[in-house]
Scaffold this motif. Structure first.
Motif, mmCIF file in Angstrom:
data_model
loop_
_atom_site.group_PDB
_atom_site.id
_atom_site.type_symbol
_atom_site.label_atom_id
_atom_site.label_comp_id
_atom_site.label_asym_id
_atom_site.label_seq_id
_atom_site.Cartn_x
_atom_site.Cartn_y
_atom_site.Cartn_z
ATOM 1 N N LEU A 268 0.826 -1.209 0.000
ATOM 2 C CA LEU A 268 0.000 0.000 0.000
ATOM 3 C C LEU A 268 0.859 1.258 0.000
ATOM 4 O O LEU A 268 0.463 2.277 -0.574
ATOM 5 C CB LEU A 268 -0.933 -0.024 1.221
ATOM 6 N N ARG A 269 2.036 1.205 0.629
ATOM 7 C CA ARG A 269 2.915 2.381 0.629
ATOM 8 C C ARG A 269 3.313 2.733 -0.798
ATOM 9 O O ARG A 269 3.286 3.902 -1.196
ATOM 10 C CB ARG A 269 4.166 2.097 1.466
ATOM 11 N N LEU B 80 -4.570 6.182 0.720
ATOM 12 C CA LEU B 80 -5.369 5.015 1.109
ATOM 13 C C LEU B 80 -4.796 4.414 2.385
ATOM 14 O O LEU B 80 -3.588 4.174 2.483
ATOM 15 C CB LEU B 80 -5.349 3.955 0.003
ATOM 16 N N ASN B 81 -5.654 4.202 3.345
ATOM 17 C CA ASN B 81 -5.264 3.516 4.575
ATOM 18 C C ASN B 81 -6.228 2.360 4.787
ATOM 19 O O ASN B 81 -7.406 2.446 4.444
ATOM 20 C CB ASN B 81 -5.319 4.466 5.777
ATOM 21 N N ILE B 82 -5.693 1.297 5.331
ATOM 22 C CA ILE B 82 -6.517 0.104 5.498
ATOM 23 C C ILE B 82 -6.524 -0.342 6.954
ATOM 24 O O ILE B 82 -5.628 -0.010 7.735
ATOM 25 C CB ILE B 82 -6.024 -1.068 4.618
ATOM 26 N N GLY B 83 -7.560 -1.057 7.281
ATOM 27 C CA GLY B 83 -7.645 -1.748 8.553
ATOM 28 C C GLY B 83 -7.834 -3.223 8.283
ATOM 29 O O GLY B 83 -8.604 -3.611 7.397
ATOM 30 N N ILE B 84 -7.138 -4.056 9.020
ATOM 31 C CA ILE B 84 -7.180 -5.501 8.786
ATOM 32 C C ILE B 84 -7.519 -6.196 10.095
ATOM 33 O O ILE B 84 -6.928 -5.892 11.149
ATOM 34 C CB ILE B 84 -5.835 -6.021 8.253
ATOM 35 N N GLY B 85 -8.457 -7.118 10.020
ATOM 36 C CA GLY B 85 -8.783 -7.966 11.154
ATOM 37 C C GLY B 85 -8.465 -9.405 10.838
ATOM 38 O O GLY B 85 -8.869 -9.909 9.782
#
Length: 744
Positions: free
Chosen positions: A556-557, A577-582
C-alpha cells in the motif's frame, strides 16, 4: 418407507451403472452383435493372428510323401511352350508310373482336344496328298494316347470350378462322394459349374478332384475346401482329398455332418479329416520347399532320381509365372498353387492338421465377456495404471493361451476378439473417466479461479480429492481488510476513475493473499474477505495470514506514492489510502453456501463475525492490523502487542486482542522486546487502576516506539482518554479490565 426403499434402489443403480458403466455394458452388447455378424475386418484380424503363429512356428518338413513334377521355366524352354502335345504328357505319365508313383494328380485341366492330334492337324494342311490325309485320319488322336496312358496308371484328373453353369456330358463319371448324416450341401462352398476334362480323359482316370484354392479377403490361401457343391446338388472332392482316396483304395469318400450345424469332417476310411463347418481345412504351411520339386523335363529325359518318384504321390503342376498359378500363403508371398495341395496331403498324412475347435467361438465369447465385465467393474474403481495392468495381463493371458494351444496341439483360438473387447472398453471407460476428471478440474478451476492463486488452483484441479464440497468444520484463519475513509476518497473521482482506483487497490492485495495460499471469499466494495486452510490444507494458515497482512501494508505504501504522484500531475488533492485488517483463527464451517440457483464457496461461523469486528476495531485502537488471541497464539514469534480485553459488539464474552506490528525479524530485536515488556507492564498498571503509573509508562512507550519506527500514538491516546474517564467515574474494585465496545 416405500419412497425411502425406492431411493436406496436408485442409489444402488446409480452406483452400479454410473461412471460410464451403463454405456459400457451397451458397448459390450454391441461388440457381441459384431462378433455374431463377424464382418470381414474382424475375420481378417483373426486370421492375421493365426498367420503370425505360422510365421513363428512354420511346419517342419520331416518327410516328403509328395513330389511335384514342375512345368517350370526350364521345362517350357527345353520342351516347348504349354500346352504340350498330349503324347508328351502321356510319355511323362508313363515314365512316372514306371518309376513307381502311387498316384498322379494333375493340377491342370485338359478341357479341349489337343490341336496337335494328326486328325486335327491334317485339316490345316491344304497341300497334303489324299493318301497321307487318310493315313493321318486313321491314326489315334493324342487324347486317345493320353487316355490310354491314364487308364494304365492311377491318375486323378483336375477340375476347375466356374461361375457359370455348363452342361454335364451324359458319359461324365459321377463324383465319388457320399453323405453321412444330415444333408449339409448348403453349408459347403457353392459353385455354379465345373470346367471338366475331355470325357475320354475323365473316364479313363481313377479319380477327379477340384484344384481351385481361392484366397481369402486379403488374397492369402489359408483354408481350402475338401468338398464343394456344384449346381446345389452334386458334391465334388478336392484334388488332394481325391488323391488320398485313390491312394488308399477307397471307392468313395463321405462327408460327415454334425447335425444341422455343418460339416464335421471328410471320411477316408478308416480316418476322418477334420474340417470346419463348411468342409474346409486349415493349411499348415512349410516354407517353399524346392526339394520336393522335380522339373518335368528331367522326367522326360530320364535325368530324375527315381527315389523322388517311387512310392510318392505325384502332383503335376507349374511354378512358371506365365501360367498364372501363383498363390500367396501366410509364409510366402509367391507360392506355386500346386504346393498348396502338397501341403494339405502332407498335413493329413503326417497328422499335422491345424484345427479350430467347434467350441472356439463359445470359449472366445466367454473370455470376452469375462474380461469385458472385469474391465467395466475395475476401470472406474481403480487408477488407470492399475486397471491398464490388469487389462494388459488379461490380454496377455489370452494371447499366451492361444499361442500355447497352437504350439502344443495346433489348435486355433482367437485372442484378438477378447483383446479387442477389453481394449475398446478400457479406452471408452478411460475416456469417460478422463472427461469426468477434466470436467471436475474445469469445475474446480471455474469455482476457485477467482479466489485462489493459479498454482493452488492447478494443485487442487490435479487432485480434487483434496476438495470437500458441501460443508465441513475446519480450523481456519479469516481476514477482513477495509479501506479507511473511503467515502472521502470517492468524492475525488468520477465513476470510471473510482472503478480504476478500486481495481488498482484490489489487484495487488489479491495477488499478495493468493501468493501466500489464501482464498479470496468475496469483495464487498472496498473490502476484501479472505481465508486460509481451505479448500487446501495449510498447517501454517495463521502465519500465512500474518505475512499477507504485512505484505499488504508494504504494498500500500508503494501504491500511495504512485497515487500521490499522479494527483500532483493532474492538479488534484491526494488522500492516501489507509486500510484496517482484522485477523482471527478458529473453527468455522466452510463449503458451498447459497441456494440451489446460486451458491459460493464461503465460510460461516462466530469466528468469521469476530474477524469482521476486529477489522472495525483497528481504527479505534489506531493500528492497522488487529489479531484475535487464537491467531496470535499460532504466530508467537511475530512482533505482537496486546491491545486489550474487549467485548466486541454482538459478543458476550471478552476476547484478548493483539496488534501485528512486524515480522519475526522485528520481534527478535532488543528494542521491540523491551517495548513489549514495558507495554505489558503498562497494561497491568492500567487494569490495576494505577493510572499514574500507567501514564508514566505510556510516556516512555511513545518515545520507545518512535525510536524503532513504530507509530503507537493513537493507541496510547485511546488509553489516556479512558483513564481520564475512569478517574472521573471509577470502574470499581470488581472491574476485570474488560472494555465493552459500543460500535462495530
Amino acid at each position: 418407507m416405500a419412497t425411502t426403499g425406492m431411493g436406496r434402489v436408485l442409489r444402488v443403480v446409480r452406483r452400479a451403472f454410473g461412471k460410464g458403466r451403463g454405456w459400457a455394458l451397451l458397448l459390450l452388447a454391441a461388440l457381441f452383435v459384431l462378433r455374431v455378424e463377424d464382418p470381414e475386418p474382424l475375420q481378417l484380424l483373426r486370421v492375421k493372428t493365426f498367420d503370425v503363429y505360422q510365421k513363428i512356428k512354420p511346419r517342419e518338413v520331416k518327410q516328403r510323401p509328395v513330389t511335384i513334377v514342375d512345368l517350370d521355366e526350364r521345362s517350357l524352354r527345353e520342351v516347348g511352350q504349354w500346352p504340350w502335345p498330349r503324347t508328351t504328357v502321356a510319355d511323362l505319365l508313363q515314365r512316372l508310373t514306371a518309376m513307381g508313383a502311387i498316384v498322379i494328380g494333375f493340377d491342370i485341366v485338359f478341357a479341349e482336344p489337343d490341336r496337335m492330334s494328326p486328325g486335327i492337324m491334317q485339316a490345316s494342311m491344304p497341300g497334303l496328298d489324299p493318301a497321307t490325309r487318310q493315313q493321318m485320319l486313321a491314326m489315334p488322336s493324342n487324347d486317345e494316347v493320353f487316355a490310354q496312358a491314364i487308364a494304365q496308371s492311377r491318375v486323378v484328373m483336375g477340375h476347375s470350378v466356374r461361375a457359370d453353369a455348363v452342361p454335364v456330358p451324359d458319359d461324365a463319371p459321377r463324383p465319388s462322394v457320399a453323405l453321412i448324416g444330415s444333408d449339409v450341401k448348403d453349408k459347403l462352398e457353392q459353385h455354379a459349374g465345373i470346367l471338366r476334362n475331355l470325357s475320354i480323359l475323365d473316364n479313363a482316370a481313377a479319380g477327379r478332384g477340384i484344384f481351385n484354392t481361392t484366397g481369402e479377403v486379403d488374397g492369402l490361401v489359408r483354408r481350402v475346401p475338401m468338398v464343394v457343391t456344384v449346381e446345389g446338388k452334386d458334391l465334388y472332392p478336392s484334388l488332394s482329398i481325391e488323391m488320398l482316396r485313390v491312394a488308399t483304395g477307397n471307392q468313395s469318400i463321405a462327408v460327415k455332418a454334425r447335425g444341422t450345424e455343418g460339416v464335421e469332417g471328410v471320411v477316408i476310411r478308416p480316418n476322418v479329416v477334420q474340417t470346419d463347418n463348411r468342409g474346409r481345412v486349415w493349411v499348415y504351411f512349410s516354407h517353399y520347399d524346392t526339394e520336393k520339386y522335380v522339373p518335368a523335363v528331367d522326367v522326360l529325359t530320364g535325368a530324375v532320381d527315381p527315389a523322388k518318384i517311387a512310392g510318392k504321390l505325384i502332383l503335376v503342376g507349374t511354378s512358371a509365372v506365365g501360367l498364372l498359378d501363383i498363390k500367396s500363403s501366410p509364409l510366402d508371398a509367391f507360392l506355386p498353387g500346386v504346393e498348396v495341395h502338397a501341403n494339405i496331403i502332407e498335413n493329413i498324412l503326417g497328422g499335422e492338421q491345424i484345427w479350430r475347435p467347434r467350441d472356439a467361438d463359445y470359449l472366445e465369447a466367454t473370455a470376452a465377456l469375462a474380461i469385458g465385465i472385469a474391465v467395466i467393474v475395475l476401470v472406474p474403481m481403480v487408477r488407470a495404471r492399475w486397471s491398464a495392468m490388469v487389462g494388459a495381463a488379461g490380454v496377455a493371458a489370452m494371447f499366451g493361451y492361444s499361442w500355447y494351444s497352437f504350439d502344443t496341439s495346433l489348435t486355433l483360438y482367437d485372442p484378438v476378439y477378447p483383446a479387442l473387447v477389453a481394449t475398446l472398453l478400457y479406452m471408452y471407460l478411460t475416456y469417460v473417466g478422463y472427461t469426468a476428471e477434466e470436467a471436475q478440474k474445469r469445475q474446480v478451476r471455474q469455482a476457485f479461479g477467482q479466489y485462489l492463486s493459479p498454482a493452488l488452483v492447478e494443485r487442487l484441479a490435479s487432485d480434487p480429492t483434496q476438495l470437500k464440497l458441501g460443508g465441513e468444520m475446519r480450523d481456519m484463519t479469516l481476514m477482513f481488510c477495509d479501506v479507511r475513509g473511503f467515502t472521502t476518497i470517492s468524492e475525488l473521482f468520477d465513476a470510471q476513475g473510482l472503478t480504476r482506483l478500486i481495481n488498482r487497490f484490489l489487484t495487488p492485495m489479491t495477488d499478495i493473499i493468493m501468493e501466500r495460499r489464501g482464498t479470496i471469499d468475496k469483495y464487498m466494495g472496498d473490502c476484501i474477505m479472505a481465508f486460509w486452510n481451505a479448500p487446501l490444507d495449510d498447517a501454517n494458515h495463521a502465519r500465512h495470514a500474518c505475512d499477507s497482512a504485512l505484505a499488504m501494508i508494504a504494498s500500500l505504501r508503494g501504491l500511495n506514492e504512485s497515487l500521490e504522484r499522479e494527483a500532483k500531475e493532474e492538479g488534484r488533492r491526494h488522500v492516501p489510502l489507509n486500510i484496517g485488517i482484522g485477523l482471527n483463527s478458529g473453527i468455522v464451517c466452510v463449503g458451498n453456501m447459497g441456494s440451489e440457483q446460486r451458491f459460493d464457496y464461503s465460510v460461516l461461523g462466530d469466528n468469521v463475525n469476530l474477524a469482521s469486528r476486529l477489522e472495525g476495531q483497528s481504527k479505534t485502537y489506531g493500528v492497522t492490523v488487529v489479531l484475535g488471541e487464537h491467531t496470535a497464539s499460532q504466530a508467537p514469534d511475530y512482533a505482537l502487542l496486546e491491545l486489550d480485553l474487549i467485548k466486541v459488539k454482538g459478543k458476550t464474552e471478552a476476547v484478548r486482542i493483539f496488534s501485528l506490528l512486524g515480522d519475526p525479524a522485528l520481534a527478535a530485536t532488543e528494542g521491540f522486546q523491551a517495548l513489549r515488556a514495558k507495554h505489558d507492564r503498562m497494561l497491568a498498571a492500567y487494569r490495576g487502576q494505577r493510572w499514574d503509573e500507567a501514564r508514566a509508562l505510556m510516556a516512555e512507550l511513545r518515545a520507545d516506539a518512535q525510536a524503532i519506527g513504530l507509530h503507537l500514538d493513537g493507541l496510547y491516546d485511546l488509553y489516556d482518554e479512558r483513564m481520564e474517564a475512569y478517574e472521573a467515574n471509577p470502574p470499581g474494585a470488581e472491574w476485570d479490565g474488560v472494555f465493552v465496545a459500543t460500535s462495530k
